[in-house]
Design a protein around this motif. Sequence first.
Motif, PDB file in Angstrom:
ATOM      1  N   ASP A  45       0.851  -1.184   0.000  1.00  0.00           N
ATOM      2  CA  ASP A  45       0.000   0.000   0.000  1.00  0.00           C
ATOM      3  C   ASP A  45       0.889   1.237   0.000  1.00  0.00           C
ATOM      4  OD1 ASP A  45      -1.704   2.154   0.541  1.00  0.00           O
ATOM      5  OD2 ASP A  45      -2.937   0.995   1.932  1.00  0.00           O
TER       6      ASP A  45
ATOM      7  N   ASN B 116       0.283   4.257   0.311  1.00  0.00           N
ATOM      8  CA  ASN B 116      -0.055   5.294   1.281  1.00  0.00           C
ATOM      9  C   ASN B 116       0.073   4.857   2.732  1.00  0.00           C
ATOM     10  OD1 ASN B 116      -0.597   7.453  -0.490  1.00  0.00           O
ATOM     11  ND2 ASN B 116      -2.512   6.481  -1.052  1.00  0.00           N
TER      12      ASN B 116
ATOM     13  N   ARG C 223       4.885  11.695   0.129  1.00  0.00           N
ATOM     14  CA  ARG C 223       3.528  11.336   0.562  1.00  0.00           C
ATOM     15  C   ARG C 223       3.084  12.210   1.729  1.00  0.00           C
ATOM     16  NH1 ARG C 223       3.497   5.494   2.640  1.00  0.00           N
ATOM     17  NH2 ARG C 223       4.173   6.410   4.593  1.00  0.00           N
TER      18      ARG C 223
ATOM     19  N   SER D 163      -1.418  11.726   1.251  1.00  0.00           N
ATOM     20  CA  SER D 163      -1.403  10.462   0.519  1.00  0.00           C
ATOM     21  C   SER D 163      -1.320  10.713  -0.982  1.00  0.00           C
ATOM     22  CB  SER D 163      -2.667   9.653   0.835  1.00  0.00           C
ATOM     23  OG  SER D 163      -3.816  10.360   0.440  1.00  0.00           O
TER      24      SER D 163
ATOM     25  N   VAL E 280      -0.984   5.557  -8.375  1.00  0.00           N
ATOM     26  CA  VAL E 280       0.356   4.984  -8.475  1.00  0.00           C
ATOM     27  C   VAL E 280       1.226   5.867  -9.370  1.00  0.00           C
ATOM     28  CG1 VAL E 280       1.679   3.005  -9.319  1.00  0.00           C
ATOM     29  CG2 VAL E 280      -0.389   2.623  -7.982  1.00  0.00           C
TER      30      VAL E 280
ATOM     31  N   CYS F 286      -2.647   1.644  -4.596  1.00  0.00           N
ATOM     32  CA  CYS F 286      -3.186   2.930  -4.157  1.00  0.00           C
ATOM     33  C   CYS F 286      -4.706   2.775  -4.110  1.00  0.00           C
ATOM     34  CB  CYS F 286      -2.769   4.038  -5.115  1.00  0.00           C
ATOM     35  SG  CYS F 286      -3.218   5.681  -4.550  1.00  0.00           S
TER      36      CYS F 286
ATOM     37  N   ASP G  26      -5.459   0.776  -9.792  1.00  0.00           N
ATOM     38  CA  ASP G  26      -4.317   1.024  -8.908  1.00  0.00           C
ATOM     39  C   ASP G  26      -4.378   0.192  -7.625  1.00  0.00           C
ATOM     40  OD1 ASP G  26      -2.957   2.798 -10.537  1.00  0.00           O
ATOM     41  OD2 ASP G  26      -3.548   4.594  -9.411  1.00  0.00           O
TER      42      ASP G  26
END
Length: 135
Positions: A20, A22, A47, A54, A58, A81, A89
Motif C-alpha cells: 500500500d 499510502n 507522501r 497520501s 500509483v 493505491c 491502482d
Amino acid sequence: TLGEELSRVVEGCVNAVGVDLNQASPSLLAHVAGLNTKTSEALVAAREARPAGSFESVADVLKVKGIGPKAYQQAAGFLRCYGGEEPFDSTDVHPESYESLRRALQKLDDESNRGGGGGGGINSDGGGGGDGVDL
C-alpha cells in the motif's frame, strides 16, 4: 544469515501481494523492485508532504525526485493505491496493462449486452449492484 533470510521472505511477500503506497514504511517500500532505501524515503517524504497526506494514484510516484521511468516501470506493479481515481491502482495489474484490460472488459460488456443476458456489464462507478463487474 537470519537477516538475509528475513529480507528474502519480505521481498517474496511484497512480490506476492504488493504494498500500500499510502501506508508502507520506507523499510517495506525498499523491498519493492526498482526502489531502494533512498527512493523509499523520498516516497514517504513526498507522501507526507501532500495536502491529503497520501498519493492519489500509483502514477503520482513519477513526480517524486529520484523515481524515473525505469524505477517506476519496475515498481508500479507492486504498489497499490486504494480509493483513488484509477480503480486498477488497487490491483496487481501493472499500469502498462490498464488500457488493454479496459478494452477486454469493454469487449466482454459489449458481448454480454448483445447476448440479451440482461444485467451483467461493467460498472466503472464502483457502486456495485447489478450482476456486472465493478471496477
